[in-house]
Design an enzyme around this catalytic site. Structure first.
Site, PDB file in Angstrom:
ATOM      1  N   LYS A 146      31.784  21.378  41.179  1.00  0.00           N
ATOM      2  CA  LYS A 146      32.784  20.347  41.468  1.00  0.00           C
ATOM      3  C   LYS A 146      33.871  20.863  42.399  1.00  0.00           C
ATOM      4  CE  LYS A 146      36.007  22.137  38.579  1.00  0.00           C
ATOM      5  NZ  LYS A 146      37.465  22.312  38.683  1.00  0.00           N
TER       6      LYS A 146
ATOM      7  N   TRP B  33      46.021  28.538  34.407  1.00  0.00           N
ATOM      8  CA  TRP B  33      45.096  28.061  33.390  1.00  0.00           C
ATOM      9  C   TRP B  33      45.076  28.971  32.172  1.00  0.00           C
ATOM     10  CZ3 TRP B  33      43.655  24.621  30.564  1.00  0.00           C
ATOM     11  CH2 TRP B  33      42.360  24.334  30.115  1.00  0.00           C
TER      12      TRP B  33
ATOM     13  N   GLY C 232      35.944  21.016  31.714  1.00  0.00           N
ATOM     14  CA  GLY C 232      36.188  19.582  31.651  1.00  0.00           C
ATOM     15  C   GLY C 232      37.308  19.202  32.597  1.00  0.00           C
TER      16      GLY C 232
ATOM     17  N   GLU D  14      38.494  28.316  44.113  1.00  0.00           N
ATOM     18  CA  GLU D  14      37.197  28.922  43.816  1.00  0.00           C
ATOM     19  C   GLU D  14      36.066  28.364  44.670  1.00  0.00           C
ATOM     20  OE1 GLU D  14      36.656  31.459  42.015  1.00  0.00           O
ATOM     21  OE2 GLU D  14      38.011  31.559  40.291  1.00  0.00           O
TER      22      GLU D  14
END
Length: 333
Positions: free
Chosen positions: A191, A12, A136, A281
Site C-alpha cells: 500500500k 509509530w 491496518g 517505506e
C-alpha cells in the site's frame, strides 16, 4: 499484567507504546536518541514526531536495551524495514525465553524479498508461532490523539494473536485477529507503493476520479500478487488490505502520499525525501515488490511505474499514463 518492550521511538513506535499503556500493559519504550527518550520519560512528550501530544504516564522509556527487554513477554519492533536485520541482531541474546515478537514494520527486504516477520524469525531464531504482525489503517498521529481505529493482529498461532490483541484493546483501539500473515504483511508493504502513485497523481493536479482509479487498481494489483503467494482473498477487502490502502493513499499524514505529491509537483526524489521529514517505506519497497512479482510471474503496472519514476527513467506522469494505456479487458476474471 503483560510486560511489553517497544523497540523504536519514532512516531509509530511511540504511539503503539501509548496504545499498550492505555490498554493496561506494562510497557517500556527503547530508543537511541537520549533527548527523545528523556522527553518521553520526564515530560510525556515527543515533539519531534508527535508535537502537541501528551503521552500516557504509564510509558517507561530508556536507551538501555537490557533494561527494556528484561522479562518482556511482548517485544514490539518499530524500526525502518530496510535496516531491521542489522538493528535487531544485537537484541537476540536479550530476549526472554518465551517472548513473542510483534512487528509494526511494513516493507519487503531488498535482496531477499522477505517479509518482516520472516526477517525477525531468521535474525532472532524464532518459530513462526512466536511472531505476530500488526497492520491496518493506523496513522500514528490520529491514534496518538486517541481517535477510534481498528487494526489486524496476524499470526500462524491463534493464541499468539489473541495475546497481542488483549494487550492492545482499549476504548479507541480495536484489534481483530487474522491467520493470513502473508496477505496482511504484503498489503501493509504494498500500500505504501500505491500511496506514492496516488500522491504523484495529486501533485500533478488530478482529481478524485484519478485517485479512485489508482487506489482501486492498486488493490487489484496487491490482491493479484497476494493470491499468487498463497494469501487469502478476503484479507484484501479487510482492514489490512483496503482499510490500510485507503488511509495511506487519502491522508496528508501519510509520508508515502506526501513524498509522491512533492514529486508530482516537480521535486526531485532527494528533495521530496527531505521535505517529507520521515521514512517513506514505499521508495525502497517498490523495487523489492517489483522483483518479487517478477519471480511470481505477476504483472504489477503501478508498481512498475513507481519504480521507473523513482529511478528517473520516466517522468511522474507515466505512473498514471501507463495504467490507462494498458490493453482493455474485463475488470473481473
Amino acid at each position: 499484567m503483560t510486560r511489553a518492550a517497544v523497540l523504536g521511538a519514532g512516531a509509530w513506535g511511540t504511539t503503539f507504546a501509548a496504545v499498550l499503556a492505555d490498554a493496561g500493559t506494562d510497557v517500556t519504550l527503547w530508543g537511541r536518541d537520549e533527548a527523545v527518550i528523556r522527553a518521553v520519560r520526564d515530560e510525556r512528550r515527543h515533539d519531534t514526531s508527535l508535537p502537541g501530544i501528551e503521552l500516557p504516564a504509564g510509558i517507561h522509556a530508556t536507551t538501555d536495551a537490557t533494561e527494556a527487554l528484561a522479562d518482556a513477554e511482548l517485544v514490539v519492533i518499530a524500526v525502518p524495514s530496510q535496516r531491521a536485520r542489522a538493528i535487531l541482531e544485537p537484541f537476540r541474546p536479550l530476549l526472554a525465553e518465551h517472548a513473542l515478537a510483534v512487528s509494526l514494520m511494513k516493507g519487503i527486504e531488498l535482496g531477499t524479498h522477505e517479509r518482516m516477520s520472516q526477517v525477525i524469525s531468521e535474525v532472532w531464531g524464532l518459530p513462526d508461532d512466536r511472531v505476530t504482525v500488526v497492520s491496518g489503517p493506523n496513522l500514528a498521529r490520529e491514534i496518538a490523539e486517541r481517535q477510534p481505529t481498528a487494526t489486524v493482529v496476524a499470526s500462524t498461532s491463534t493464541e499468539a494473536a489473541e495475546r497481542v490483541a488483549a494487550a492492545t484493546a482499549s476504548s479507541y483501539f480495536r484489534p481483530y485477529t487474522n491467520a493470513d500473515v502473508v496477505g496482511v504483511e504484503l498489503s501493509g508493504a504494498y500500500k505504501n507503493v500505491i500511496a506514492v502513485g496516488v500522491g504523484v497523481a495529486d501533485g500533478l493536479g488530478y482529481g478524485h476520479n484519478t485517485t479512485a482509479t489508482v487506489i482501486t487498481r492498486g488493490l487489484a494489483e496487491i490482491t493479484r500478487l497476494g493470491l499468487a503467494l498463497g494469501a487469502r482473498p478476503e484479507t484484501f477487502s479487510g482492514l489490512a488490505g483496503m482499510g490500510d490502502l485507503i488511509a495511506t493513499c487519502a491522508s496528508p499524514l501519510s509520508r508515502n502520499h506526501t513524498l509522491g505529491a512533492h514529486i508530482g509537483r516537480g521535486a526531485s526524489l532527494e528533495d521530496a525525501i527531505t521535505l517529507t521529514r520521515g521514512t517513506a517505506e514505499g521508495v525502497k519497497t517498490a523495487q523489492s515488490i517489483r522483483e518479487l512479482a517478477a519471480s511470481a510471474g505477476v504483472e504489477v503496472p503501478i508498481c512498475d511505474g513507481v519504480v521507473r519514476m523513482l529511478s528517473g527513467e520516466v517522468p511522474p506522469s507515466t505512473v498514471v499514463e501507463t495504467l490507462l494505456s494498458r490493453p482493455r479487458k474485463a475488470e473481473v476474471g
